[in-house]
Design a protein around this motif. Sequence first.
Motif, PDB file in Angstrom:
ATOM      1  N   LYS A   1       0.847  -1.214   0.000  1.00  0.00           N
ATOM      2  CA  LYS A   1       0.000   0.000   0.000  1.00  0.00           C
ATOM      3  C   LYS A   1       0.875   1.255   0.000  1.00  0.00           C
ATOM      4  O   LYS A   1       0.586   2.223  -0.697  1.00  0.00           O
ATOM      5  CB  LYS A   1      -0.908  -0.004   1.246  1.00  0.00           C
ATOM      6  N   THR A   2       1.916   1.219   0.794  1.00  0.00           N
ATOM      7  CA  THR A   2       2.818   2.382   0.881  1.00  0.00           C
ATOM      8  C   THR A   2       3.557   2.589  -0.441  1.00  0.00           C
ATOM      9  O   THR A   2       3.730   3.721  -0.898  1.00  0.00           O
ATOM     10  CB  THR A   2       3.841   2.182   2.020  1.00  0.00           C
ATOM     11  N   ARG A   3       3.970   1.488  -1.060  1.00  0.00           N
ATOM     12  CA  ARG A   3       4.673   1.567  -2.342  1.00  0.00           C
ATOM     13  C   ARG A   3       3.762   2.166  -3.412  1.00  0.00           C
ATOM     14  O   ARG A   3       4.184   3.034  -4.187  1.00  0.00           O
ATOM     15  CB  ARG A   3       5.136   0.172  -2.764  1.00  0.00           C
ATOM     16  N   THR A   4       2.530   1.701  -3.458  1.00  0.00           N
ATOM     17  CA  THR A   4       1.561   2.215  -4.436  1.00  0.00           C
ATOM     18  C   THR A   4       1.330   3.708  -4.238  1.00  0.00           C
ATOM     19  O   THR A   4       1.260   4.481  -5.207  1.00  0.00           O
ATOM     20  CB  THR A   4       0.219   1.459  -4.314  1.00  0.00           C
ATOM     21  N   LEU A   5       1.245   4.104  -2.988  1.00  0.00           N
ATOM     22  CA  LEU A   5       1.051   5.527  -2.668  1.00  0.00           C
ATOM     23  C   LEU A   5       2.225   6.356  -3.194  1.00  0.00           C
ATOM     24  O   LEU A   5       2.024   7.410  -3.813  1.00  0.00           O
ATOM     25  CB  LEU A   5       0.912   5.705  -1.150  1.00  0.00           C
ATOM     26  N   MET A   6       3.441   5.885  -2.965  1.00  0.00           N
ATOM     27  CA  MET A   6       4.627   6.610  -3.438  1.00  0.00           C
ATOM     28  C   MET A   6       4.664   6.648  -4.961  1.00  0.00           C
ATOM     29  O   MET A   6       4.971   7.681  -5.563  1.00  0.00           O
ATOM     30  CB  MET A   6       5.904   5.961  -2.898  1.00  0.00           C
ATOM     31  N   GLU A   7       4.349   5.500  -5.590  1.00  0.00           N
ATOM     32  CA  GLU A   7       4.414   5.408  -7.051  1.00  0.00           C
ATOM     33  C   GLU A   7       3.414   6.343  -7.730  1.00  0.00           C
ATOM     34  O   GLU A   7       3.722   6.971  -8.738  1.00  0.00           O
ATOM     35  CB  GLU A   7       4.168   3.965  -7.489  1.00  0.00           C
ATOM     36  N   LYS A   8       2.222   6.427  -7.178  1.00  0.00           N
ATOM     37  CA  LYS A   8       1.160   7.222  -7.806  1.00  0.00           C
ATOM     38  C   LYS A   8       1.182   8.695  -7.388  1.00  0.00           C
ATOM     39  O   LYS A   8       0.669   9.550  -8.107  1.00  0.00           O
ATOM     40  CB  LYS A   8      -0.205   6.622  -7.474  1.00  0.00           C
ATOM     41  N   ASP A   9       1.780   8.974  -6.244  1.00  0.00           N
ATOM     42  CA  ASP A   9       1.722  10.330  -5.698  1.00  0.00           C
ATOM     43  C   ASP A   9       3.083  11.035  -5.718  1.00  0.00           C
ATOM     44  O   ASP A   9       3.283  12.020  -6.426  1.00  0.00           O
ATOM     45  CB  ASP A   9       1.170  10.248  -4.271  1.00  0.00           C
ATOM     46  N   SER A  10       4.031  10.509  -4.954  1.00  0.00           N
ATOM     47  CA  SER A  10       5.324  11.194  -4.794  1.00  0.00           C
ATOM     48  C   SER A  10       6.248  11.038  -6.004  1.00  0.00           C
ATOM     49  O   SER A  10       6.951  11.989  -6.377  1.00  0.00           O
ATOM     50  CB  SER A  10       6.048  10.661  -3.549  1.00  0.00           C
ATOM     51  N   TYR A  11       6.263   9.855  -6.599  1.00  0.00           N
ATOM     52  CA  TYR A  11       7.176   9.575  -7.719  1.00  0.00           C
ATOM     53  C   TYR A  11       6.959  10.521  -8.909  1.00  0.00           C
ATOM     54  O   TYR A  11       7.936  11.094  -9.416  1.00  0.00           O
ATOM     55  CB  TYR A  11       7.039   8.103  -8.118  1.00  0.00           C
ATOM     56  N   PRO A  12       5.710  10.742  -9.364  1.00  0.00           N
ATOM     57  CA  PRO A  12       5.518  11.691 -10.469  1.00  0.00           C
ATOM     58  C   PRO A  12       5.999  13.104 -10.130  1.00  0.00           C
ATOM     59  O   PRO A  12       6.552  13.804 -10.990  1.00  0.00           O
ATOM     60  CB  PRO A  12       3.987  11.675 -10.697  1.00  0.00           C
ATOM     61  N   ARG A  13       5.788  13.512  -8.882  1.00  0.00           N
ATOM     62  CA  ARG A  13       6.256  14.843  -8.469  1.00  0.00           C
ATOM     63  C   ARG A  13       7.779  14.895  -8.436  1.00  0.00           C
ATOM     64  O   ARG A  13       8.375  15.929  -8.744  1.00  0.00           O
ATOM     65  CB  ARG A  13       5.676  15.224  -7.104  1.00  0.00           C
ATOM     66  N   PHE A  14       8.402  13.790  -8.046  1.00  0.00           N
ATOM     67  CA  PHE A  14       9.865  13.727  -8.033  1.00  0.00           C
ATOM     68  C   PHE A  14      10.412  13.929  -9.455  1.00  0.00           C
ATOM     69  O   PHE A  14      11.376  14.671  -9.662  1.00  0.00           O
ATOM     70  CB  PHE A  14      10.328  12.380  -7.474  1.00  0.00           C
ATOM     71  N   LEU A  15       9.783  13.253 -10.437  1.00  0.00           N
ATOM     72  CA  LEU A  15      10.242  13.363 -11.830  1.00  0.00           C
ATOM     73  C   LEU A  15      10.093  14.791 -12.369  1.00  0.00           C
ATOM     74  O   LEU A  15      10.851  15.210 -13.234  1.00  0.00           O
ATOM     75  CB  LEU A  15       9.464  12.394 -12.729  1.00  0.00           C
ATOM     76  N   LYS A  16       9.108  15.521 -11.837  1.00  0.00           N
ATOM     77  CA  LYS A  16       8.877  16.902 -12.278  1.00  0.00           C
ATOM     78  C   LYS A  16       9.666  17.924 -11.463  1.00  0.00           C
ATOM     79  O   LYS A  16       9.694  19.106 -11.803  1.00  0.00           O
ATOM     80  CB  LYS A  16       7.386  17.244 -12.176  1.00  0.00           C
ATOM     81  N   SER A  17      10.285  17.471 -10.383  1.00  0.00           N
ATOM     82  CA  SER A  17      10.990  18.391  -9.477  1.00  0.00           C
ATOM     83  C   SER A  17      12.207  19.032 -10.141  1.00  0.00           C
ATOM     84  O   SER A  17      12.818  18.459 -11.059  1.00  0.00           O
ATOM     85  CB  SER A  17      11.437  17.654  -8.208  1.00  0.00           C
ATOM     86  N   ALA A  18      12.547  20.207  -9.662  1.00  0.00           N
ATOM     87  CA  ALA A  18      13.702  20.936 -10.204  1.00  0.00           C
ATOM     88  C   ALA A  18      14.990  20.147 -10.007  1.00  0.00           C
ATOM     89  O   ALA A  18      15.862  20.134 -10.886  1.00  0.00           O
ATOM     90  CB  ALA A  18      13.810  22.293  -9.522  1.00  0.00           C
ATOM     91  N   SER A  19      15.105  19.464  -8.869  1.00  0.00           N
ATOM     92  CA  SER A  19      16.341  18.710  -8.580  1.00  0.00           C
ATOM     93  C   SER A  19      16.534  17.579  -9.586  1.00  0.00           C
ATOM     94  O   SER A  19      17.633  17.387 -10.109  1.00  0.00           O
ATOM     95  CB  SER A  19      16.317  18.148  -7.151  1.00  0.00           C
ATOM     96  N   TYR A  20      15.458  16.848  -9.901  1.00  0.00           N
ATOM     97  CA  TYR A  20      15.607  15.749 -10.866  1.00  0.00           C
ATOM     98  C   TYR A  20      15.795  16.286 -12.279  1.00  0.00           C
ATOM     99  O   TYR A  20      16.566  15.735 -13.061  1.00  0.00           O
ATOM    100  CB  TYR A  20      14.396  14.812 -10.825  1.00  0.00           C
ATOM    101  N   GLN A  21      15.107  17.362 -12.613  1.00  0.00           N
ATOM    102  CA  GLN A  21      15.276  17.965 -13.937  1.00  0.00           C
ATOM    103  C   GLN A  21      16.725  18.396 -14.151  1.00  0.00           C
ATOM    104  O   GLN A  21      17.288  18.216 -15.231  1.00  0.00           O
ATOM    105  CB  GLN A  21      14.338  19.176 -14.100  1.00  0.00           C
ATOM    106  N   ASP A  22      17.337  18.947 -13.104  1.00  0.00           N
ATOM    107  CA  ASP A  22      18.749  19.342 -13.184  1.00  0.00           C
ATOM    108  C   ASP A  22      19.642  18.129 -13.407  1.00  0.00           C
ATOM    109  O   ASP A  22      20.584  18.168 -14.207  1.00  0.00           O
ATOM    110  CB  ASP A  22      19.184  20.063 -11.893  1.00  0.00           C
ATOM    111  N   MET A  23      19.331  17.035 -12.693  1.00  0.00           N
ATOM    112  CA  MET A  23      20.129  15.804 -12.845  1.00  0.00           C
ATOM    113  C   MET A  23      20.035  15.243 -14.255  1.00  0.00           C
ATOM    114  O   MET A  23      21.032  14.805 -14.823  1.00  0.00           O
ATOM    115  CB  MET A  23      19.675  14.756 -11.827  1.00  0.00           C
TER     116      MET A  23
END
Length: 203
Positions: free
Chosen positions: A166-188
């Motif tokens: 359940k926790t993994r699904t929450l991260m995958e659907k919620d936090s992970y997409p935001r991480f990919l759009k984050s300035a830090s990941y875009q810079d990387m």
Amino acid sequence: MSCWMPGCPALSMCRGLAALPITCLERAKDLKTRLGILLHKPEPGHKSGSSSKLQLGSRRRNSSQEVLEWRESFDQLLKSKSGVNAFHTFLKTEFSEENLDFWLACEDFKKTRSKTKLASKANRIFEEFVQNEAPREVNIDHETREITRKNLSGATSACFNEAQAKTRTLMEKDSYPRFLKSASYQDMTKQAASRGASKRSHT
């Protein structure tokens, strides 16, 4: 009474005592110098120069490829140690790193072979992440929480499977997409793409 006469034993003793701290300091300085040399001395078999630069370049290429692979799937991110670290840093900015910490704790828990350690680890994980008002309570539903609580009575390596999923699904659907759009990941990704382009231009 002090004596300042030449050849006086008291004077010789005073001189000896006065010299002692200087000798100690000199020895300390000498030891520090030797220690510094040892610390900076390359290890046996260590190659400097071009070979170390090649190894560094290889690591950079590998990490560049890894960074770009993280956006392919959440699994790719979790397979990468540096990916997990980058994601954890991002989650801290959202104050939700407990979800990843719980997932990692469950992964470590599954590797436990001792039944005694399994039970004690299970209780510790439950108290830290799962129970109501836990210090680092993860966002799971009441039913999953109760199933996990019951699983503790006969702790096995699978007792957190449902809560972890359940926790993994929450991260995958919620936090992970935001991480990919984050300035830090875009810079990387920009840096990784730039290094990739630089590599191609030199081949």
